[in-house]
Design an enzyme around this catalytic site. Structure first.
Site, short mmCIF file in Angstrom:
data_model
loop_
_atom_site.label_atom_id
_atom_site.label_comp_id
_atom_site.label_asym_id
_atom_site.label_seq_id
_atom_site.Cartn_x
_atom_site.Cartn_y
_atom_site.Cartn_z
N HIS A 218 0.81 -1.22 0.00
CA HIS A 218 0.00 0.00 0.00
C HIS A 218 0.84 1.26 0.00
CE1 HIS A 218 -3.22 -2.88 0.62
NE2 HIS A 218 -3.93 -1.98 -0.03
N GLU A 461 -11.18 -11.01 -4.55
CA GLU A 461 -9.74 -10.87 -4.31
C GLU A 461 -9.17 -12.04 -3.50
OE1 GLU A 461 -8.86 -7.18 -2.32
OE2 GLU A 461 -10.59 -7.34 -1.00
N ASP A 485 -4.59 -8.39 -4.28
CA ASP A 485 -4.75 -9.46 -3.31
C ASP A 485 -4.98 -10.81 -3.98
OD1 ASP A 485 -4.36 -8.41 -0.70
OD2 ASP A 485 -6.16 -7.22 -0.97
N CYS A 532 -9.97 -3.34 -10.24
CA CYS A 532 -9.50 -2.14 -9.54
C CYS A 532 -8.13 -2.34 -8.92
CB CYS A 532 -10.52 -1.68 -8.50
SG CYS A 532 -10.73 -2.86 -7.16
C1 PEP Z 1 -6.66 -5.21 -4.57
O1 PEP Z 1 -6.44 -6.04 -3.68
O2 PEP Z 1 -6.38 -5.39 -5.76
C2 PEP Z 1 -7.29 -3.92 -4.23
C3 PEP Z 1 -7.67 -3.08 -5.16
O3 PEP Z 1 -7.42 -3.59 -2.92
P1 PEP Z 1 -6.17 -3.17 -2.00
O4 PEP Z 1 -4.99 -2.93 -2.91
O5 PEP Z 1 -6.54 -1.96 -1.25
O6 PEP Z 1 -5.98 -4.36 -1.12
MG MG Z 2 -7.36 -5.84 -1.76
#
Ligand code: PEP
Ligand code: MG
Length: 601
Positions: A218, A461, A485, A532
């Site tokens: 992140h 995910e 994920d 996403c």
């Molecule tokens: C993902 O896991 O691809 C996602 C968009 O959520 P995050 O990156 O916040 O875990």
């Molecule tokens: Mg995620």
């Protein structure tokens, strides 16, 4: 001497500037430029902080002289002497003065910068006793910082009126002349927590380097959203680079070049200008609809972290927000969670900011590499990514979850809102989630509080979810594939761990199979499927995702135009059979590298 450090490429672009080394524990200290006219006052601020701590220590010394040896052990007196000596050290005060006068750093930043310089000297000492004095140095700096609180901003962002000037790009001439003030600065830290990274959005840095972290950690995601050059997982970078070294970040290659020679500087200066030109050219696509050559309309959405990011989303031509990571409202608050009203106001700002375009608000996803507080990292659990994270955390605290749901439902009275739930895997979790949403609606109704309709979506995910699509399509209006994920959990690779980053492979056949099946299952039922995760913003993967039938992409605003450019040149009808070949291949990356006609022959 010039040398290169290899890490993981986070965001495109080149940054050239001076290194600002920050201890991870001090990343949350204020970093801003002061006005030249405030130099004297700023130096006085550090002096006052230091003098306050000197007084404090002297008082302590005084009091222990009246104690017996039992209450005041000998070591305590010696320790206080060392602290006094360090506080009055000439190198410390001269260094702090230098950073304030020559660089116009604010007092806290100047202090921590000089602290890093001296700490480095301690590290290099042969004498173990002296090496250990580094801890004392840390302690006194902490005390001076505390004493300075209230005499200026302790926030990362500049106080009102402080200089927010953008560091300008240095010319070749500047770099060779070793210009001191007004050159870009590159932050280098062992680690930066995602919440701290977020606060750097309005700060003075032109690039970031961290020793640790994976490409889809992140911290990397937030750095990417800032659209500046960044490299993570550079391992020993914070030890090899010295305060104030000239460095180049090649964000495309994941390389850091330290102390570059004039020839290398010239080469990267050229690359940097090329990149700027390319970005300028992409701007021409801003108002062009994202339609493929064969007439397929593609939805391009933005991923955001804060309501204010909606400006950037609209400026990049996003057709809505596909992922609002609401957890950033919850993080770095020392455990005090935002209440319903605060959340409602934040979501409403995002909804209003998008001016009638849809906003997908994901319920809170804390845990794993997004702890609520930086100090509360989840060391107690061996596998935090498999622990109480995202919806599991929400379901474990129904009052908190319902508070968030009410706030989201209320924001939906101001414009189109989609409610997205992360990390679901079990039918029981789905049922509980839906029951909480019903409960939140009923509570608002009973109180006569206005709320609006929401479309309900689930993130796919976890592999278990991607293998239970019938269940998900029964209960939800849309699906959003969280590839970050999904890759992590399919391949058993910690996305935040640079030591296994080479195994993090979006093109692994198993990952592609899960992505393809999710897209196909959604389409078969006429339900929208979006991606996403970071795959959506990777131009190298756009054609493949189009070929697999994806029609909705959500990504950092900075990537939208580059992805749109690929879409405008793509013919989805031709990409579909090619994508099936890639999917069936043992080595999809190699298959993708083949010219398409040969691949489909
Ligand atoms: C993902 O896991 O691809 C996602 C968009 O959520 P995050 O990156 O916040 O875990
Ligand atoms: Mg995620």
């Amino acid at each position: 001497m010039t040398f290169a450090i290899h890490g993981l490429a986070v965001s495109r672009g080149i940054a050239i500037g001076r290194a600002v080394l920050v201890a991870s524990s001090r990343v949350d200290v204020a970093h801003y430029f002061i006005e030249a006219a405030d130099v004297v006052a700023e130096i006085a601020r550090v002096r006052a902080g230091r003098d306050a701590v000197v007084d404090e220590i002297r008082r302590l010394q005084e009091s222990i002289t009246h104690m017996g040896p039992k209450e005041a052990p000998h070591e305590l007196g010696a320790l206080l002497d060392v602290h006094l000596m360090l506080l009055q050290d000439e190198d410390l005060s001269a260094g702090v003065k230098h950073w304030i006068t020559e660089r116009l750093y604010n007092a806290e930043w100047a202090l921590t910068t000089q602290l890093e310089v001296i700490a480095r000297q301690f590290d290099e000492m042969e004498d173990e006793y002296l090496r250990e004095r580094k801890a004392d140095l840390e302690q006194i700096a902490e005390r001076v910082l505390r004493a300075m609180k209230g005499t200026g901003s302790a926030l990362l962002v500049p106080p009102h009126g402080a200089s927010q000037r953008e560091p300008r790009k240095p010319s070749q001439q500047d770099l060779l002349l070793d210009d001191t003030v007004d050159v870009p600065l590159i932050l280098l830290a062992h680690d930066i927590a995602p919440a701290d990274m977020l606060q750097f959005k309005q700060s003075v840095f032109a690039g970031f380097i961290t020793d640790v972290g994976g490409k889809t950690s992140h911290t990397a995601i937030v750095a990417r959203s800032m659209d500046i050059a960044a490299v993570v997982g550079a391992r020993l970078a914070s030890q090899l680079v010295r305060q104030d070294d000239w460095i180049i970040i090649d964000g495309d290659a994941g390389v850091v070049i330290v102390d570059p020679s004039p020839i290398i500087l010239a080469e990267y200066g050229f690359k940097q200008r090329q990149g700027d030109l390319e970005r300028g050219r992409l701007q021409r696509l801003l108002h062009t609809p994202a339609v493929s050559m064969d007439g397929e309309k593609i939805q391009l959405l933005a991923n955001i972290e804060m309501p204010e990011d909606t400006h950037g989303a609209l400026n990049a031509g996003a057709q809505g927000v596909g992922l609002f990571r609401s957890e950033f409202l919850f993080m770095g608050r020392q455990g005090s969670l935002p209440g319903e009203e605060e959340q409602y106001q934040a979501y409403k700002r995002a909804v209003e900011g998008m001016k009638g375009l849809p906003v997908t608000i994901r319920t809170v996803d804390v845990g794993a590499d997004k702890p609520l507080n930086n100090t509360a990292r989840d060391d107690a659990h061996l596998n935090p990514a498999l622990g109480l994270r995202a919806i599991r955390w929400s379901l474990a605290d129904p009052a908190m979850f319902r508070t968030q749901l009410r706030a989201i439902l209320r924001a939906a009275a101001h414009g189109p809102v989609h409610l997205l739930v992360p990390m679901l895997a079990h039918a029981g979790e789905i049922r509980q989630t839906l029951a909480h949403i019903d409960h939140a609606r009923t509570t608002l109704e009973a109180k006569g509080v206005a709320f609006g309709p929401v479309k309900l979506g689930a993130m796919i995910e976890i592999p278990a979810a991607a293998l239970s699509l019938k269940l998900f399509l029964k209960y939800f209006d849309f699906l959003s594939i969280g590839t970050n994920d999904l890759i992590q959990y399919t391949l058993a690779i910690d996305r935040a761990d640079e030591s296994v980053a080479h195994l993090y492979d979006p093109l692994h056949p198993a990952v592609l199979r899960l992505v393809a099946d999710t897209i196909a299952a959604g389409r078969a039922q006429g339900k929208e499927v979006c991606v996403c995760g970071e795959m959506a913003g990777d131009v190298a993967l756009t054609r493949l995702l189009l070929g697999l039938g994806l029609r909705s992409f959500s990504m950092h605003p900075a990537q939208i135009l580059a992805v749109k450019q690929v879409i405008l040149r793509a013919d989805t009808s031709k990409l579909a059979p090619w994508a099936q070949q890639v999917l069936e291949s043992e080595d999809p990356a190699q298959q993708m590298a083949l010219p398409e006609r040969r691949a489909s022959a």
